[in-house]
Design an enzyme around this catalytic site. Structure first.
Site, short mmCIF file in Angstrom:
data_model
loop_
_atom_site.label_atom_id
_atom_site.label_comp_id
_atom_site.label_asym_id
_atom_site.label_seq_id
_atom_site.Cartn_x
_atom_site.Cartn_y
_atom_site.Cartn_z
N LYS A 127 0.45 -1.66 0.22
CA LYS A 127 0.68 -0.46 -0.08
C LYS A 127 0.57 0.71 0.14
O LYS A 127 2.13 1.07 0.01
CB LYS A 127 -0.67 -0.06 0.90
CG LYS A 127 -0.30 -0.41 2.86
CD LYS A 127 -0.08 1.56 3.14
CE LYS A 127 1.01 0.91 4.52
NZ LYS A 127 1.55 2.22 4.79
N PRO B 271 9.10 -3.97 -0.06
CA PRO B 271 10.16 -3.85 0.56
C PRO B 271 9.35 -3.99 2.79
O PRO B 271 9.37 -3.91 3.15
CB PRO B 271 10.23 -2.50 0.85
CG PRO B 271 10.01 -2.07 -0.38
CD PRO B 271 8.64 -3.70 -0.55
N GLY C 183 3.83 -4.24 4.87
CA GLY C 183 4.52 -5.51 3.82
C GLY C 183 4.24 -7.13 5.42
O GLY C 183 3.97 -7.84 4.15
N GLY C 184 4.84 -6.80 5.74
CA GLY C 184 4.46 -7.39 7.37
C GLY C 184 2.69 -7.65 7.62
O GLY C 184 2.52 -8.56 7.64
N SER C 185 2.42 -6.23 7.19
CA SER C 185 0.81 -6.66 7.65
C SER C 185 -0.01 -7.48 6.09
O SER C 185 -1.28 -8.16 6.44
CB SER C 185 0.10 -5.51 7.45
OG SER C 185 1.06 -4.30 8.21
N ALA C 186 0.38 -7.55 5.01
CA ALA C 186 0.40 -8.10 4.02
C ALA C 186 0.52 -9.81 4.51
O ALA C 186 -0.40 -10.61 3.84
CB ALA C 186 1.23 -7.29 2.79
N GLY D 67 9.65 -1.01 5.25
CA GLY D 67 9.61 0.36 4.53
C GLY D 67 8.70 0.89 4.48
O GLY D 67 8.47 2.11 3.92
N ASP E 66 -2.78 -1.86 9.62
CA ASP E 66 -2.66 -1.74 8.45
C ASP E 66 -3.50 -2.94 8.07
O ASP E 66 -3.88 -3.10 6.38
CB ASP E 66 -1.56 -1.44 7.97
CG ASP E 66 -0.93 0.17 8.02
OD1 ASP E 66 -1.73 0.79 8.80
OD2 ASP E 66 0.53 0.15 8.04
#
Length: 297
Positions: free
Chosen positions: A10, A95, A102-105, A98, A137
């Protein structure tokens, strides 16, 4: 049998941050746009819960139960009274540390994958409830598209988008901790009154019209001064992208990835190439949005 879920990164086209709450969180007006950089999360039955990871910066990803993907599997398993005995494999392209969730994804991807693997038939509302428990997120990573996040970002309202927006993302030489950036925001805000965060009508209108020039004139990120305070070198990256023809530049979320809005795909390519040779960043990617959220593939 295994299940693979693809889940996007995002960018925040608005991140308005209120004062720290008694619980340590901040109220937000957070306009999310999902963009076409993806992690893929694959879950497979196993004798016990374990996490593996491959891809850029994979060495920075925790492989224990603190990983959001592992926490998602545990949360769903606890609700169903089963053991979270799965192997979670993350193929990373978003990333790490970043500011692009990314971790939430990975958390949203693992949750959807485990729901499919175990046949738990969780409703969308239940999945979103679990996402909100995991992090601010994570719900948007499940939903994708474009949305306004309020509260600490987890309360979502879908937004209309009238076109495709083209972005360039410059990855920095090191990461930034989101809690550290919020602490710096609080430090910089000492002694002044912080207004309540309010969603920008101009930003939502620009999204609805699909107008990159109007969006470029209105994007904001209240965390950008804190990110630049902790990582001053990002200013050179922002300047390089603007000099190369980007319509606007901003730090993505809590950073340190920097985001550059361009008028079209051709312009994005030119800005990306200029950033690659600028010496101000580690790597460069182009992506467009909005795109769907977590999807079984």
């Amino acid at each position: 049998m295994s299940v693979t879920v693809r889940v996007p990164a995002k960018v925040n086209v608005q991140l308005a941050v209120g004062a720290a709450r008694p619980d340590g969180f901040h109220d937000l007006a957070n306009v999310f746009l999902a963009v076409g950089l993806y992690d893929e999360v694959t879950v497979t039955p196993a004798g016990e819960l374990r996490v593996t990871c491959e891809g850029p910066d994979a060495a920075q990803v925790p492989l224990d139960r603190t990983n959001l993907a592992a926490r998602a599997a545990i949360a769903l398993a606890e609700r169903r009274g089963i053991e979270p005995d799965v192997h979670i494999h993350i193929a990373k392209d978003i990333p790490v540390a970043g500011g692009m969730a990314g971790g939430s994804a990975d958390g949203a991807g693992a949750l959807l994958a485990c729901d499919a693997l175990w046949g738990t038939d969780a409703s969308r509302d239940e999945l979103l409830d679990i996402c909100a428990e995991l992090g601010s997120d994570v719900p948007f990573s499940l939903v994708g598209g474009a949305a306004l996040g309020t509260g600490r970002g987890e309360k979502l309202t879908a937004l209309e988008v009238g076109g495709t927006f083209h972005w360039v993302f410059a990855m920095a030489e090191r990461g930034l901790s989101t809690p550290a950036v919020f602490r710096e925001f609080d430090r910089l805000a000492e002694g002044r009154e912080i207004p309540e965060p309010v969603a920008s009508a101009d930003i939502m209108t620009a999204l609805a019209k699909g107008d990159p020039d109007a969006l470029a004139a209105t994007v904001t990120n209240d965390l950008q001064p804190a990110a630049l305070s902790l990582f001053p070198e990002l200013a050179a990256t922002l300047a390089a992208g603007c000099e190369a023809g980007a319509l606007t530049a901003l730090v993505s979320g809590s950073g340190p990835t920097t985001a550059f809005l361009t008028r079209d795909a051709e312009s994005a390519g030119k800005v990306a190439e200029a950033l690659r040779v600028s010496g101000t960043c580690r790597s460069v990617r182009t992506a467009a949005g909005p795109v769907p959220g977590a999807t079984v593939v």
